[in-house]
Design a protein around this motif. Sequence first.
Motif, PDB file in Angstrom:
ATOM      1  N   TYR A  33       0.819  -1.214   0.000  1.00  0.00           N
ATOM      2  CA  TYR A  33       0.000   0.000   0.000  1.00  0.00           C
ATOM      3  C   TYR A  33       0.857   1.270   0.000  1.00  0.00           C
ATOM      4  N   HIS A  36       1.442   3.373  -3.098  1.00  0.00           N
ATOM      5  CA  HIS A  36       0.439   4.368  -3.481  1.00  0.00           C
ATOM      6  C   HIS A  36       0.728   5.699  -2.779  1.00  0.00           C
ATOM      7  N   HIS A  62      -2.476  10.451   3.787  1.00  0.00           N
ATOM      8  CA  HIS A  62      -3.842  10.792   3.380  1.00  0.00           C
ATOM      9  C   HIS A  62      -4.870   9.681   3.568  1.00  0.00           C
ATOM     10  N   ASP A  63      -4.419   8.424   3.651  1.00  0.00           N
ATOM     11  CA  ASP A  63      -5.380   7.321   3.805  1.00  0.00           C
ATOM     12  C   ASP A  63      -5.382   6.737   5.213  1.00  0.00           C
ATOM     13  N   ASP A 125      -4.213  12.024  -5.893  1.00  0.00           N
ATOM     14  CA  ASP A 125      -4.715  10.714  -5.465  1.00  0.00           C
ATOM     15  C   ASP A 125      -5.458  10.030  -6.616  1.00  0.00           C
TER      16      ASP A 125
END
Length: 180
Positions: A33, A36, A62-63, A125
């Motif tokens: 992940y 990303h 951001h996630d 994103d």
Amino acid sequence: MKPKKVLQIVRALDFAAWAHSSQRRKGGAREPYVNHLTEVARLVAQATGGNDEKLIIAALLHDVLEDQSLHVTDEMLLENFGERVAKIVREVTDDKSLPKAERKRLQVLHAPHLSRRARILKIADKAANLNSILQTPPKDWSATRKREYFAWAAEVVAGCRGVNAWIEAVFDERLGLGQF
Ligand code: ZN
């Protein structure tokens, strides 16, 4: 860049890698992940000429609030990275208690009301997600599903435009490659 800023960016990268360590992307290659997050951070860094470390940090993080199984709280972000970073992350975080279709609808609706930084991050994103679908699409995604994702991403980005020509051009180029 001041040493303090470099340290904050590296701390955010370490924090993000730790928080997302057990997650993989849903694409066919099942990338870690964190790939990303580093792509989105790289895009916002390039978009702003390396001059906005708060935005780079927010991109790395951001996630982190959206997936509650990561057990990262708003307070942790505030304490470690300050109010300005926490605010950007909050702005781009969906409310996971809502059904997916509603979350997607709200992203389109909220886009024009985001801050300038949050809009740049949102476009980056979405540009990263388009690239993932182009390069390593999830195996079970039909052409229709890919087309629908591209159309929805274009709608969200339409509400974010006018903040940064470079990131908008990157998004548009990837959007144009989506001939499914
Ligand atoms: Zn993301």
